[in-house]
Design an enzyme around this catalytic site. Structure first.
Site, short mmCIF file in Angstrom:
data_model
loop_
_atom_site.label_atom_id
_atom_site.label_comp_id
_atom_site.label_asym_id
_atom_site.label_seq_id
_atom_site.Cartn_x
_atom_site.Cartn_y
_atom_site.Cartn_z
N SER A 31 0.53 -1.25 -0.04
CA SER A 31 0.14 0.45 0.02
C SER A 31 1.08 1.19 0.17
O SER A 31 -0.04 2.70 -0.62
CB SER A 31 -1.24 0.03 1.15
N ASP A 232 -3.25 6.65 10.80
CA ASP A 232 -3.45 5.25 11.04
C ASP A 232 -2.05 5.32 11.48
O ASP A 232 -2.16 3.93 11.88
CB ASP A 232 -3.70 4.16 9.57
N HIS A 235 0.54 4.24 6.48
CA HIS A 235 0.82 4.93 6.02
C HIS A 235 1.32 6.15 5.81
O HIS A 235 1.10 7.06 6.78
CB HIS A 235 -0.96 4.98 5.03
#
Length: 268
Positions: A31, A232, A235
């Site tokens: 990601s 979060d 990321h």
């Protein structure tokens, strides 16, 4: 006048879809490579920094295997189970052409998949679907005469959950790099990979140690530690992705002159 504008637009789009990329760069991983910069609550804010702006000399290979002008989110049709935002690809490409315009046209081949749960490095094994996709997309990208000049790899967060995965990470990463070089036909294909700064589990330092400990010819590690994260805590933020992309470009250009094993590491 309207007819003329339509004709110009048609020619522009046609040229973009059929342009030949001279320098091909593969972007793979999970990601943070596909990009979550600017994404909050599954929504991208749409903010594109100046370092990520489109450039006619920067193309990307779409999911349906056509060349178009590149723009963020680069992986929107590749990493389809998640909301993509800004990643390191566009700041990398713009920085690369800024420092060495002769590399253009530049063709980015997005291959990173994070999905909803992330992807472990074991899912990038030689017989696995993700790996086969990289080879297939690279083959298509080279059809018009361009050459694969490098691989950018950013992955590892999912391998921090289970201790055995973290401990096997270095061997699996070395195997992956060797497989890519063998199957792409270049034993010294430049590879720039990223040492993670976050993870989904408790074994972040184990994976980081593995990444920073890779010593292979024409392989360079860029350290993401210290780059700002989203809420979060997993990321990279948009400013972090911009910084990382530029670091990747500088490291890639250094690889052009590396002829012996190196464990040099770039840091923010």
């Amino acid at each position: 006048m309207l007819a003329l504008l339509c004709l110009v637009l048609h020619l522009t789009l046609t040229n973009a879809s059929t342009s030949n990329a001279k320098t091909i760069i593969i972007l793979a991983g999970q990601s943070n490579m596909s990009g979550r910069g600017g994404v909050q609550y599954n929504t991208w804010d749409g903010v594109v920094p100046v370092q990520c702006q489109p450039n006619p000399s920067i193309l990307r290979l779409t999911a349906n295997l056509t060349w178009v002008q590149a723009y963020d989110p680069l992986h929107k049709d590749i990493d389809v189970l998640a909301t993509c935002g800004v990643g390191p690809g566009m700041p990398f490409a713009n920085r690369l052409l800024q420092r060495d315009p002769s590399l253009g046209p530049l063709g980015l081949v997005p291959c990173a998949v994070g999905g909803l749960m992330g992807t472990k490095i074991s899912e990038w094994g030689r017989k696995r679907w993700l790996y086969k996709q990289v080879l297939m997309r690279a083959k298509v990208a080279r059809r018009a005469g361009g050459s694969v000049r490098g691989v950018l790899w950013f992955q590892g967060e999912s391998d921090t959950v289970i201790e055995v995965d973290a401990r096997k990470y270095k061997r699996r990463l070395v195997n992956l790099f060797g497989n890519l070089r063998a199957d792409l036909g270049d034993p010294l294909l430049p590879i720039v990979h990223v040492a993670i700064t976050s993870g989904q589990g408790h074994y972040v330092e184990t994976v980081r140690k593995a990444q920073l400990g890779i010593k292979l010819p024409k392989v360079r590690c860029v350290d993401a530690k210290g780059l700002p994260l989203l809420q979060d805590k997993l990321h990279l933020s948009t400013p972090a992705q911009v910084r990382l992309g530029r670091m990747l470009a500088d490291a890639f250009l250094m690889q052009e002159h590396v002829a012996s094993p190196s464990n040099n590491t770039s840091s923010p």
